[in-house]
Design an enzyme around this catalytic site. Structure first.
Site, PDB file in Angstrom:
ATOM      1  N   ARG A   1     -23.361  20.739  -3.549  1.00  0.00           N
ATOM      2  CA  ARG A   1     -23.299  20.258  -4.945  1.00  0.00           C
ATOM      3  C   ARG A   1     -24.666  20.384  -5.598  1.00  0.00           C
ATOM      4  O   ARG A   1     -25.041  19.602  -6.450  1.00  0.00           O
ATOM      5  CB  ARG A   1     -22.815  18.806  -4.990  1.00  0.00           C
ATOM      6  CG  ARG A   1     -21.370  18.649  -4.559  1.00  0.00           C
ATOM      7  CD  ARG A   1     -20.773  17.313  -5.024  1.00  0.00           C
ATOM      8  NE  ARG A   1     -19.377  17.244  -4.632  1.00  0.00           N
ATOM      9  CZ  ARG A   1     -18.872  16.357  -3.775  1.00  0.00           C
ATOM     10  NH1 ARG A   1     -19.664  15.440  -3.245  1.00  0.00           N
ATOM     11  NH2 ARG A   1     -17.593  16.385  -3.464  1.00  0.00           N
TER      12      ARG A   1
ATOM     13  N   CYS B   1     -31.045  18.599   0.090  1.00  0.00           N
ATOM     14  CA  CYS B   1     -30.857  19.567   1.169  1.00  0.00           C
ATOM     15  C   CYS B   1     -30.838  20.962   0.550  1.00  0.00           C
ATOM     16  O   CYS B   1     -30.175  21.173  -0.474  1.00  0.00           O
ATOM     17  CB  CYS B   1     -29.538  19.287   1.882  1.00  0.00           C
ATOM     18  SG  CYS B   1     -29.370  17.548   2.364  1.00  0.00           S
TER      19      CYS B   1
ATOM     20  N   ARG C   1      -7.851  15.692  -5.243  1.00  0.00           N
ATOM     21  CA  ARG C   1      -7.404  17.005  -4.783  1.00  0.00           C
ATOM     22  C   ARG C   1      -6.153  16.879  -3.909  1.00  0.00           C
ATOM     23  O   ARG C   1      -5.287  17.733  -3.921  1.00  0.00           O
ATOM     24  CB  ARG C   1      -8.539  17.645  -3.972  1.00  0.00           C
ATOM     25  CG  ARG C   1      -8.415  19.127  -3.714  1.00  0.00           C
ATOM     26  CD  ARG C   1      -9.544  19.638  -2.799  1.00  0.00           C
ATOM     27  NE  ARG C   1     -10.808  18.987  -2.982  1.00  0.00           N
ATOM     28  CZ  ARG C   1     -11.823  19.475  -3.724  1.00  0.00           C
ATOM     29  NH1 ARG C   1     -11.694  20.614  -4.337  1.00  0.00           N
ATOM     30  NH2 ARG C   1     -12.960  18.802  -3.824  1.00  0.00           N
ATOM     31  N   TYR C   2      -6.117  15.826  -3.094  1.00  0.00           N
ATOM     32  CA  TYR C   2      -4.990  15.590  -2.185  1.00  0.00           C
ATOM     33  C   TYR C   2      -4.286  14.320  -2.656  1.00  0.00           C
ATOM     34  O   TYR C   2      -4.942  13.386  -3.124  1.00  0.00           O
ATOM     35  CB  TYR C   2      -5.497  15.369  -0.754  1.00  0.00           C
ATOM     36  CG  TYR C   2      -6.462  16.424  -0.260  1.00  0.00           C
ATOM     37  CD1 TYR C   2      -6.005  17.627   0.253  1.00  0.00           C
ATOM     38  CD2 TYR C   2      -7.832  16.211  -0.312  1.00  0.00           C
ATOM     39  CE1 TYR C   2      -6.888  18.597   0.698  1.00  0.00           C
ATOM     40  CE2 TYR C   2      -8.728  17.168   0.134  1.00  0.00           C
ATOM     41  CZ  TYR C   2      -8.251  18.358   0.639  1.00  0.00           C
ATOM     42  OH  TYR C   2      -9.134  19.302   1.076  1.00  0.00           O
TER      43      TYR C   2
ATOM     44  N   CYS D   1     -27.317  22.403  -0.049  1.00  0.00           N
ATOM     45  CA  CYS D   1     -26.341  21.456  -0.627  1.00  0.00           C
ATOM     46  C   CYS D   1     -25.210  22.175  -1.369  1.00  0.00           C
ATOM     47  O   CYS D   1     -25.441  23.055  -2.183  1.00  0.00           O
ATOM     48  CB  CYS D   1     -27.054  20.516  -1.588  1.00  0.00           C
ATOM     49  SG  CYS D   1     -25.917  19.418  -2.451  1.00  0.00           S
TER      50      CYS D   1
ATOM     51  N   CYS E   1     -29.885  11.808  -4.803  1.00  0.00           N
ATOM     52  CA  CYS E   1     -29.978  11.625  -3.353  1.00  0.00           C
ATOM     53  C   CYS E   1     -31.420  11.305  -2.988  1.00  0.00           C
ATOM     54  O   CYS E   1     -32.333  11.708  -3.713  1.00  0.00           O
ATOM     55  CB  CYS E   1     -29.582  12.897  -2.605  1.00  0.00           C
ATOM     56  SG  CYS E   1     -27.958  13.528  -3.039  1.00  0.00           S
TER      57      CYS E   1
ATOM     58  N   ARG F   1      -5.614  10.628  -1.323  1.00  0.00           N
ATOM     59  CA  ARG F   1      -7.021  10.222  -1.318  1.00  0.00           C
ATOM     60  C   ARG F   1      -7.759  10.816  -2.509  1.00  0.00           C
ATOM     61  O   ARG F   1      -7.368  11.851  -3.038  1.00  0.00           O
ATOM     62  CB  ARG F   1      -7.706  10.633  -0.013  1.00  0.00           C
ATOM     63  CG  ARG F   1      -7.551  12.088   0.361  1.00  0.00           C
ATOM     64  CD  ARG F   1      -7.664  12.225   1.880  1.00  0.00           C
ATOM     65  NE  ARG F   1      -7.678  13.597   2.353  1.00  0.00           N
ATOM     66  CZ  ARG F   1      -6.588  14.309   2.621  1.00  0.00           C
ATOM     67  NH1 ARG F   1      -5.384  13.797   2.398  1.00  0.00           N
ATOM     68  NH2 ARG F   1      -6.678  15.528   3.072  1.00  0.00           N
TER      69      ARG F   1
ATOM     70  N   ASP G   1     -20.874  26.136   2.799  1.00  0.00           N
ATOM     71  CA  ASP G   1     -20.184  26.531   1.566  1.00  0.00           C
ATOM     72  C   ASP G   1     -20.957  27.638   0.853  1.00  0.00           C
ATOM     73  O   ASP G   1     -22.144  27.855   1.105  1.00  0.00           O
ATOM     74  CB  ASP G   1     -20.034  25.323   0.640  1.00  0.00           C
ATOM     75  CG  ASP G   1     -19.090  24.283   1.216  1.00  0.00           C
ATOM     76  OD1 ASP G   1     -17.981  24.669   1.619  1.00  0.00           O
ATOM     77  OD2 ASP G   1     -19.474  23.102   1.291  1.00  0.00           O
TER      78      ASP G   1
ATOM     79  N   LYS H   1      -9.648  21.774   2.344  1.00  0.00           N
ATOM     80  CA  LYS H   1     -10.245  21.989   3.673  1.00  0.00           C
ATOM     81  C   LYS H   1      -9.180  22.442   4.659  1.00  0.00           C
ATOM     82  O   LYS H   1      -8.068  21.922   4.639  1.00  0.00           O
ATOM     83  CB  LYS H   1     -10.840  20.688   4.197  1.00  0.00           C
ATOM     84  CG  LYS H   1     -12.042  20.184   3.445  1.00  0.00           C
ATOM     85  CD  LYS H   1     -12.583  18.927   4.131  1.00  0.00           C
ATOM     86  CE  LYS H   1     -13.785  18.408   3.389  1.00  0.00           C
ATOM     87  NZ  LYS H   1     -13.441  17.940   2.033  1.00  0.00           N
TER      88      LYS H   1
ATOM     89  N   ASP I   1     -14.064  24.724   3.796  1.00  0.00           N
ATOM     90  CA  ASP I   1     -13.574  24.301   2.488  1.00  0.00           C
ATOM     91  C   ASP I   1     -13.304  25.582   1.716  1.00  0.00           C
ATOM     92  O   ASP I   1     -14.231  26.329   1.395  1.00  0.00           O
ATOM     93  CB  ASP I   1     -14.649  23.443   1.786  1.00  0.00           C
ATOM     94  CG  ASP I   1     -14.038  22.222   1.131  1.00  0.00           C
ATOM     95  OD1 ASP I   1     -12.983  22.383   0.492  1.00  0.00           O
ATOM     96  OD2 ASP I   1     -14.625  21.134   1.265  1.00  0.00           O
TER      97      ASP I   1
END
Ligand code: SF4
Length: 351
Positions: free
Chosen positions: A113, A108, A91-92, A111, A104, A95, A273, A317, A310
């Protein structure tokens, strides 16, 4: 069942006394929609007698998750729009994310995702891993690689060493960053050997540790964090600001202090999010800014995270305040008013 087996069904949660039997039916509907897993370390922290327990709220399914609002998005931070090859999000310019696995140890309830992770969630292996690493190797502008998922620390030490060896060969990558919840939710995984397996030869190593409530800092979690720090990783925090979990100054302050006491520098405090079925966790940006402003007034500079939004859809972000300077166009000799921790305004002259 061994002591380290997560609870992965509503039946298992009922049997453990973490869900009342009469809630089984609606929660089965949630479990069919979104993955469920509660590790023994987290189950032990839950007080079943407390209907507002902040650990339970993070991991025990809730019927509210079946309500998806129109503004909620399957891919709230727009990973797909920036994925040139499977497993990589770029995205950037400097990085890239390397999504090693889509599973996982815990799932959560908030979450970001949640539409992509779950038991048996694909691991990046074979030709797909080759293609992802080839992409990273062919983009010399990539200075930092962020290992994420899912949670990459569910992979074995042997597997991590294989991946680390291959990343070590990409000279232009200088920084390796791991994103994980494992030190808090499955701390027994972090042996001294495992902590060393996360070091990538020749790269500076950072680990962003996800925790949202000070009670997550069990004795075992503190030992896991110490092992990671002692192995040579720089530890950073990641938390999500969550209604009913940590959205008050006392809890948030205790969380940030717990990070610092365990050599974890507070880094990001995420505004929740727009993930589907998560509106019960969201507060307004204004409420979030007020909380973060209070932290500034009460806690050491070491304990201050950056409050982050985000932008939905993949624009990236941004820090979202709060602001301590207000502009001044009307008072001669004053460029701005600076607000101190008591809320008092002070004139600041032009340069
Ligand atoms: S550990 Fe991270 S990726 Fe896994 S369910 Fe929680 S928020 Fe999602």
């Amino acid at each position: 069942m061994t002591v380290h087996t997560p609870l992965r069904s509503i039946d298992a949660l009922v049997a453990r006394g973490l869900v009342a039997p009469e809630r089984r039916e609606p929660l089965d509907a949630v479990a069919r929609r979104y993955a469920v897993s509660v590790t023994p370390a987290m189950a032990e922290l839950i007080d079943p007698a407390d209907p507002a327990d902040p650990i339970a709220r993070q991991f025990i399914p809730d019927a509210a998750e079946l309500v998806t609002l129109p503004q909620e998005l399957a891919d709230p931070i727009g990973d797909a729009a920036h994925s040139p090859v499977e497993g990589v999000v770029h995205r950037y310019p400097d990085r890239a994310l390397l999504k090693l696995v889509h599973a996982c140890p815990v799932y959560c309830r908030f979450c970001f995702r949640r539409e992509m992770v779950g038991p048996g969630g694909d691991a990046l292996t074979g030709g797909k891993l080759d293609a992802a690493l080839a992409y990273l190797a062919s983009h010399p502008e990539i200075w930092e690689v962020i290992m994420t998922g899912g949670d990459p620390l569910i992979l074995s030490a042997r597997r991590l060493r294989e991946i680390a060896k291959r990343l070590a060969d990409i000279g232009h990558i200088k920084i390796a960053r791991w994103h994980t919840r494992v030190p808090m939710v499955q701390p027994e995984r972090i042996t001294a050997d495992y902590a060393r397996a996360l070091l990538i030869p020749g790269k500076a190593s950072y680990i962003a540790v996800h925790a949202n409530h000070p009670r997550e800092f069990s004795e075992a979690a503190r030992v896991a964090l110490a092992r990671l720090a002692d192995a040579g990783h720089v530890l950073l925090s990641q938390s999500v600001l969550l209604k009913g979990v940590n959205a008050d100054v006392a809890t948030l302050g205790a969380l940030m202090r717990a990070f610092v006491e365990n050599r974890v520098k507070p880094y990001y405090l995420h505004h929740p999010d727009l993930a589907p079925g998560t509106s019960q966790f969201r507060l307004s940006l204004e409420e979030g800014q007020a909380l973060v402003k209070s932290l500034r007034g009460h806690l050491s500079g070491l304990c201050q995270p950056t409050y982050i939004l985000d932008i939905p859809g993949g624009a990236g972000k941004i820090p979202v305040g709060p602001a301590f300077l207000s502009g001044c166009e009307t008072t001669p000799g004053v460029e701005a008013f600076a607000e101190d921790r008591h809320g008092e305004l002070h004139r600041y002259p032009p340069a």
